[in-house]
Design an enzyme around this catalytic site. Structure first.
Site, mmCIF file in Angstrom:
data_model
loop_
_atom_site.group_PDB
_atom_site.id
_atom_site.type_symbol
_atom_site.label_atom_id
_atom_site.label_comp_id
_atom_site.label_asym_id
_atom_site.label_seq_id
_atom_site.Cartn_x
_atom_site.Cartn_y
_atom_site.Cartn_z
ATOM 1 C CE1 TYR A 155 1.362 -41.657 -5.253
ATOM 2 C CE2 TYR A 155 2.647 -39.997 -3.607
ATOM 3 C CZ TYR A 155 1.643 -40.387 -4.794
ATOM 4 O OH TYR A 155 1.420 -39.209 -5.441
ATOM 5 C CD GLU A 162 10.278 -42.731 -8.291
ATOM 6 O OE1 GLU A 162 10.737 -41.498 -7.801
ATOM 7 O OE2 GLU A 162 9.009 -42.644 -8.544
#
Length: 221
Positions: A155, A162
């Site tokens: 994550y 991102e």
């Protein structure tokens, strides 16, 4: 005189839903495995510059399939919370369609594009495989462990990748869209917190259940 076999019981609504979800999750696991394989094969041979050509469009459409998961949650086919599901799916669609697809020159040569795909695909292969076997009532212990522990590493890798790509695209387009991109980056803080704490809560619940199962199976003196 031969005895006729009794007719099989008719499929219930739950049976149909289980078969559909099994097929859906199986297909998604294979699609994301293909994404993972493309990146792993291309990256060490021809470098980050070739990853988008090898996996970009395929990843974009594979991720778009996940729109169905919002419907699954909305119509009660799965127990995943609708807000959490929608947040994750929509944020990824933003990445593949608005950030990467519209700004490939500045985003795809970055190593962060490759690390994003690796984090996404590894997570999804495990997640969808877990769902398939869970629907069939038998999940190996190692897969449960991967499902509820890999996210601690993947994550942060995915979210960081991102965010870097959003920043690169925002700086490249400039003008009003730069402010939009910065606004999206600002949403990453609460959004990441929601997704991360949700997974931690899920892990706690599942691992507590596994501990209870082991205690129940332990021989008594």
């Amino acid at each position: 005189m031969s005895q006729e076999r009794p007719a099989p019981p008719p499929l219930t609504k739950n049976d149909v839903a289980r078969e559909y979800l099994t097929a859906y999750n199986s297909v998604c696991a294979l699609l994301w495995l293909s994404v993972f394989a493309r990146v792993v094969v291309v990256l060490p041979i021809t470098g980050v510059e070739s990853v988008y050509e090898a996996a970009g469009d395929f990843t974009k459409w594979t991720q778009t399939v996940a729109v169905l998961e919002i419907l699954h949650s909305a119509f009660g086919l799965v127990r995943s919370p609708l807000p959490t599901t929608a947040l994750q799916v929509i944020s990824r669609l933003l990445l593949v369609w608005a950030i990467v697809d519209q700004n490939p020159v500045v985003t795809t040569p970055s190593i962060f594009y490759s690390t994003m795909l690796l984090a996404w695909s590894a997570t999804e292969v495990v997640r969808y495989s877990y769902f398939v076997l869970n629907l069939r009532g038998s999940v190996p212990g190692f897969l449960t462990w991967l499902r509820y522990n890999m996210f601690f590493v993947l994550y942060p890798v995915g979210i960081t990748s991102e965010a870097v790509l959003v920043w690169k695209a925002s700086e490249a387009v400039g003008g009003t869209w730069r402010w939009v991109g910065w606004g999206v980056l600002g949403l990453y803080v609460p959004g990441s917190y929601v997704l991360y704490t949700y997974m931690i809560a899920q892990r706690r619940k599942v691992m507590k259940g596994k501990q209870a199962e082991r205690r129940n199976r332990a021989p008594t003196q």
